[in-house]
Design a protein around this motif. Structure first.
Motif: not given
Length: 517
Positions: A39-40, A117, A120-121, A124, A340-341, A344, A347-348, A399
């Protein structure tokens, strides 16, 4: 009603699995587990942690932490989920009713992580497009905090930022669609496509970064070993903390994913593949990031250690500066932020699946209904808290506290409860040994019940003392109390409340019989 619930819980194992869903093969499970683990944090946390804690010498405590805490706990998660064929709370309850709150504690942590989370995606995703024409101009830092996020002073506002809001809604729409399609058609199929794509994209990015002027200096800064650091307890604590956060263990994800795998699957062999693939990607990320930072340092005429950053600062300030200076920077930007996308999203999806699976098991809901029951409130909270001008400040606090005093704390408690309180480790080891290529014995039990709890407990105590001595981030006390300590405490309270809300009978005896078939 009681008899109907009992009969639903006591359905034949095949019927149970057909209702819950399953991965179509071991390969799909492994890719999904890697997608969750990578993940990130692998991209923007590991390189900085390694640099700060001995450079090349950090590899030694890192590998020891992987072998003595990371993989052993990963096997524990696999054993609980694979043996009891349920979400984190249901699997814990089937081991012992007293352990069910641990499962709901993990579910609550996942819900909190999911709501921040996603934003943040969204950042990105926007920056992937910004990279094409380098929209941040000559001042990436001013653009990120100013024009893009319009960050306010510490506090909470309801001033929405349109660029973040729209991107966030798109992210949630994509995630809920994937979740609604099911375990195999949604999560599994996404992992099969996205993980190879992530490796290719990030691998190409690393190769490109290695040919930038100054890359060698960056790598030398990262890998030059400081052997004296191995005598520092904080370096070892950092290694255990990093491996724990990066493997997605301890907060229900691997329990849930393991419950979707065939009964005769080699879970310990799969765990080794997942563990070393995750660590391999972290090393790849370190090489790519520090090669790029070396270029940035040379372009700026400063030492590499003056441009080193992690987290948000690395991704949305340092890397845009690199992209602006490098030949072919737009391609580097698209690859970096696109990676990153992808990392992410996978993981999300895994984080949200913990909550969806638990709600389905508890209230006997169909999948799409459960996805909406979980996903819509999560999306609303996400939008209200994190798409505003104060969103980044709240995100930073939540976080930090949910990681330090949520994930780490529940992991330590889980290991102690399973290993010492319930003495469940022999039975769990026997289950994995039935089809596992790596056999677990007393050494594994010692690592899970004693070594890992002590190491992570030390990390937790240090974080607690540091947070009390110096309030995190210099934020106002009320913000830390509400969004920090308050969030961590509320998750635990909600876990206890949901536990006593009985809706579905748990039949551990039946489940153990089914697991042996």
């Amino acid at each position: 009603m009681a008899s109907a619930e009992h009969s639903s819980s006591a359905a034949a194992p095949g019927q149970q699995e057909a209702r819950r869903g399953a991965f179509s093969s071991r390969k799909v499970f492994i890719l999904a587990a890697i997608g969750s683990a990578v993940g990130l944090g692998n991209i923007w946390r590991f390189p900085y942690v390694a640099y700060e804690n001995g450079g090349g010498a950090f590899v030694i405590p890192y590998l020891i932490a992987l072998l003595t805490a990371g993989l052993p706990f990963l096997f524990l998660d696999y054993a609980i989920g694979h043996k009891h064929r349920g979400s984190a709370p249901l699997s814990m309850a089937r081991e012992s009713r007293k352990a069910e709150p641990l499962g709901w504690w993990q579910v609550g942590i996942c819900f909190v992580i999911a709501v921040y989370y996603a934003v943040i995606i969204a950042y990105a995703a926007r920056y992937t497009f910004f990279s094409i024409d380098k929209a941040w101009g000559a001042d990436p830092e001013g653009f990120f905090f100013g024009e893009f996020l319009q960050t306010s002073e510490p506090g909470v506002t309801l001033d929405f930022v349109a660029g973040v809001l729209i991107a966030l809604l798109i992210v949630w729409a994509a995630v809920l669609l994937i979740m609604g399609l099911g375990v195999q058609k949604g999560i599994g199929a996404t992992s099969v496509v996205f993980i190879p794509l992530l490796v290719l994209a990030f691998g190409f990015l690393v190769v490109r970064a290695l040919f930038l002027p100054g890359a060698a200096e960056g790598l030398d800064t990262l890998f030059s070993p400081d052997w004296a650091s191995l005598r520092d307890a904080s370096v070892w604590a950092a290694a255990f903390g990093q491996i724990f956060f990066s493997l997605s263990i301890g907060f229900g994800i691997m329990i849930t994913y393991a419950s979707y795998v065939g009964r005769r699957t080699d879970m310990t062999g799969s765990g080794l593949v997942v563990g070393f693939a995750n660590s391999g990607f972290e090393l790849l990320a370190g090489i790519g990031v520090f090669a790029a930072l070396g270029f940035m340092a040379q372009s700026s005429g400063v030492a590499v250690d003056e441009v080193v950053a992690d987290g948000i600062g690395l991704a949305f300030v340092a890397f845009p500066a690199i992209i602006s200076e490098a030949a072919g920077g737009s391609l580097i930007g698209v690859l970096f932020f696109g990676s990153l996308v992808i990392a992410g999203l996978t993981s999300l999806v895994s984080v949200l699946e913990v909550v969806v699976s638990a709600v389905r098991d508890k209230f006997d809901l169909k999948r799409v209904t459960a996805v909406l029951v979980v996903g819509v409130p999560a999306m609303v909270v996400s939008v209200l808290l994190f798409s505003t001008t104060s969103g980044l400040l709240v995100l930073d606090i939540v976080d930090y506290f949910v990681n330090q005093f949520g994930i780490l704390l529940v992991a330590v408690v889980t290991m102690v409860v399973m290993g010492v309180g319930l003495k469940a480790l022999p039975g769990l080891a026997a289950h994995l040994n039935r089809h596992g290529s790596v056999k677990l014995g007393r050494t594994w039990m010692l690592l899970v019940a004693v070594v890992a709890p002590l190491a992570l407990g030390y990390v937790l105590v240090r974080a607690f003392i540091d947070t009390l001595d110096e309030p995190y981030g210099g934020y106002p006390a009320w913000m830390l109390n509400v969004f920090g300590w308050g969030t961590a405490g509320l998750v635990l309270v909600v876990a206890l409340v949901i536990t006593v809300t009985r809706r579905k009978a748990v039949t551990p005896e039946h489940d153990r019989e089914g697991a042996d078939r």
